[in-house]
Design an enzyme around this catalytic site. Structure first.
Site: not given
Lengths: 345, 345, 345, 345
Positions: A148-150, A152
């Site tokens: 996921g973005c968060y 990472t």
């Protein structure tokens, strides 16, 4: 040339995959599916692709997709879980940008997403796609769970401290802000321009779905139970994740030593940059690029350490990292197709 | 490899040149000058370039610059006018992104910019860098006057109508909006975030400096006196020019015929796209790319024709077009280094 | 105290009415309806109203509404057309902020909106609510058609020129930009933050529904056939309309004389301000206020005249003007409840 | 009527004071000074005030100012420190919106701001203007130190927990984001639209000047040494502060009990609202209003407590709070002139 397919091409992540793959010298996108837009030219839906991309959205046909060497899923949760098995059986590699394979534990998957894998053997094959941790396993992976973005940004920020056991793993704090593209291209009142612009607010403070993903993968690194408090926020911008991380030092170590530790940890990483002492990273500095910029502070020489991490949520937080993983899986140079400089302003 | 220099590297145009040239396979930027930042690493001023660009800002030394094959001026008006002669004498080609050579008439230059060329022979050598009109001359040019951002969008919008004599050249109207990067990176109250965001206003309605540039070059095409009313506006965004153009038809011609005329005029142009009937171009669709998108309308089948044109002011309106011109001057494929897809959202 | 009702309270216009009426000393909002949110506290949907507004959304009950002295319709087109008759019969005055009563001609209403009034006698009673033109009629009105946002800005901009017959009425041009709140609070992809921010585009160039409204009411003023080309644009901001108007002068008149003419025309208007010569109005200068700011230019002393007009689309373009009309209808001071200064930045 | 003066009227705080005071029924602004704009009409600099405010900027003349009943300082640090004594001697009350009197300790003032009070007796008179803590003292105050924007949000957020001794005061964490108006109206590259829009970054992580202010006033409440880590961020918006606060509970207490505790603490506060369990405050909900909205969470029922606080930095974080303090000092109803509802969207 690698033949690639994209499932779920009408969202921001799908079209970002297309943008990045279009400049990849070893990949050709042969198939882009969409349930709602089947038969429509991709460039009709996304005028930025006019005269450059001549794909037509196709339906979600496994036979068709299995002719690709690799298929990216940029779909809502649950789709890749159902389809991955058939593709793998046809020797097509799968990179899933949804959360279906990120939690290695089916109980957690059931609890946070209400999903059950149809085939647990397939589920167990998935390799978590954070190259800075799992590079070796990714080179042999056939099924990758793209982070996921968060997760990472937050993992790259905490990793060096946890790997060295420098902070108390039971009291990690992450306050992070995301641009609106993280919420997807669905028609929702909450992400209308008038609701997002000139506004800033937290959401999911009681428990965001990215929490168990971050926790479980940090636990693997630190080999200890991790306690994390994670508060995500919606910032009035399109792209970018900014994570502000707090940890409590177990022993004295200077800010300069911390900075050197981070620099050493990431010195060979092509997409992670540690800023010089005292500088603060900005999301605009990584816009449209696969870069993570990090900085570390020890304010007032106290026992609290602050780490700042920025990425573009659609690139290092999604499509770019997926391509980085693909490069590893297909034994290509890891940075191939990802060399373009950030776009600023 | 072509060795390139950039004079005036601390502005948005200079750094955009650097971004685009970094992915040009035949160019190496060897020199970047700045009066104020001499000795500073470029990546220290622009953290988006960290670990990718290792240039140091140098002073404005003609000897040093004349070792380059081509020098781009991204400077305030007047600088290139003074320095171009010496560079040309040293066989260095010059592409000026300021207005110094755009007006082919020294009287106009004096009136609108208060400037006088030190050497009129040099001044007369300049070729106006709009490839869609001057491609042939640009192939042999040694000194190129890169068009302004508004003039690029407005000329590309009006050209087919004027070339065919379809509208009254005495009554052209251009209402155009620009993002704030067009105003430069100088510290001014008017371009602070709090002044620009959530705001929209016209400026220079009595006479913007781009007016004579547009007028004189449209006159060359139409071989008639052109009367233009031009109202620029500042829009609350970073990048993008949107031009809304109005003309009065001299004779009946259908919207479909107009659209076909535009499509035919630009069919071989790699960077100009004519949208299908009824579609409206958006600045976001060309963000960070060297593309111009156009649409033409004839509302209510009346005698007024409306043309919409969008570009990214920093790319097709500045740095990208300069590289397109460089490609022509150095006999490279015109699109080289300019193939990256637009970045959206 | 005047008892007011608001039909359609979940949109931006409805809540803006509530915001403005909350500080009106002679009005009490007793009823706010919503089909979708019946039973919900208004402040639960709009947290900005917490502890200040204790209304509960009610259903669309005519009996309930007819107990109010005045009912505002902030509804999609067609709702007021159906309900106005019953309310008027109960001696409740009606101010409709939708388009139902703006076109005085049922044929036009059918053509542009596909609507037919159930009772033509009611339809004919409607007074067009532009106080700067219709003040006298509005004082006795029982049913007011509150003008559209674009029509308000464009009419106030053109009025003095047309009243004096100074420009050719057959060739009016209006290029106007609106903030995203003009598109309403419905969940649509086109008005997501990621689609609107950092973007600018025209829409409806072939014929926006506000065109006949503007045309017909300008014809009444000029007593001539009006030909208008109107191109609306979506600007990346929440509030504000900026209209850039062009007309062709029939005879010589200086910019100073034009400015004086505008100043004289609006000298007694409490909500219209004419800027000094050379100044350009900005939407931010009227944000959240019921003000229209105007400027007039005659570029290069040619025959084209440029008028710039700004309003807040939700205030002078909707809720504020509706309250101004209410003040007239109920014989209150015209500025009552509308005195708050603009909010900037 | 109270006669008021504003020193430093060309900044965002000064003009916000003017906006709010213009609707205050008991105050008349008689004097507005500016070193740079002396002799200019205020409405010429701020066109939003046209035809409503007819003040002319005057010079900084103590005699003139001392004819006012109260003078607000919206000046850079150091100005009020020099001038307050003379005004107080002339029986003019002073409300300072700069930091000159916020730190009650001259050593801290010297260390963080490099300032020394010319008259320590005057300095000692200052009352810290957070009404939710100091209301009683403020009623008799002649010199008020209006709190900073971050300190207001952060203190209101932490107060109930610290007053009750529920969290460890040595490990407070505050991650906060501010709109760009907090950086003032000076011409700086860092706050240009192109630097702020579509960007998010931290600043001052090593030690922001608001840190000692927050710390010292929280220590007074908790009667213990407070250890605070404070990281401010710049968010791409004009107005608003969002504070995300973290503390570590000393003992078990449920989220519902925490919420009830907050509700009880602020039940009589006219400008502090505690949201129902589970809701997240948004800066847009308090835009242009003197409100603070708070929410409290205990994620995963762990020992970390999260408090979210939002204010408008120019209102409750500056001009609005100053007027609230003025109301207390002059024995007016505390909410007078501050009743306008938030402006949203």
């Amino acid at each position: 040339m690698i033949s690639a397919g994209i499932v779920g091409g009408t969202g921001y992540t799908g079209v970002e995959l297309l943008r990045l793959l279009a400049s990849h010298p070893e990949v050709r996108v042969d198939c882009m599916t969409s349930r709602g837009a089947e038969g429509t030219a991709v460039a009709d839906l996304f005028p930025s692709l006019r005269e450059r991309i001549d794909l037509i959205f196709s339906g979600m046909d496994v036979d068709h997709l299995s002719r690709c060497d690799v298929v990216f899923f940029a779909t809502p949760h649950g789709v890749a879980l159902e389809m991955a098995g058939a593709l793998l059986a046809a020797d097509t590699r799968v990179i899933d940008l949804s959360a279906d394979f990120r939690l290695p534990d089916t109980a957690l998957l059931a609890r946070w997403y209400g999903l059950t894998p149809p085939d647990e053997a397939v589920f167990k094959q998935a390799v978590y796609g954070l190259p800075e941790v799992n590079r070796k396993a990714l080179r042999c992976a056939r099924l990758v769970a793209n982070p996921g973005c968060y997760p990472t940004a937050i993992q790259l920020g905490f990793l060096p401290l946890l790997e060295q056991g420098l902070i108390d793993p039971a009291r990690l704090i992450a306050s992070a802000a995301s641009g609106a593209s993280g919420a997807g291209r669905g028609a929702k009142i909450e992400t209308l321009h008038c609701e997002v612009a000139e506004n800033f607010h937290a959401y999911g403070a009681t428990g965001h779905r990215h929490l168990p993903e971050i926790q479980i993968h940090l636990e693997r690194v630190s080999r200890q139970r991790v306690g994390l408090t994670f508060v995500p926020h919606l910032a009035p911008m399109n792209r970018g994740i900014h994570a502000t991380l707090f940890g409590f030092l177990r022993e004295g170590i200077s800010e300069a030593e911390l900075n050197a530790l981070y620099a050493a940890r990431y010195v060979d990483e092509p997409f992670v940059q540690v800023l010089p002492l005292g500088q603060h990273p900005a999301t605009a500095s990584v816009r449209a690029a696969n870069t993570c910029q990090l900085a570390i502070f020890r304010p007032q020489e106290g026992d609290t350490v602050v780490v700042l991490a920025v990425i573009d949520n659609l690139v290092k937080g999604a499509a770019g990292q997926a391509i980085q993983n693909m490069n590893l899986m297909f034994d290509l140079p890891e940075t191939m197709g990802l060399e373009a400089l950030p776009v600023t302003p």
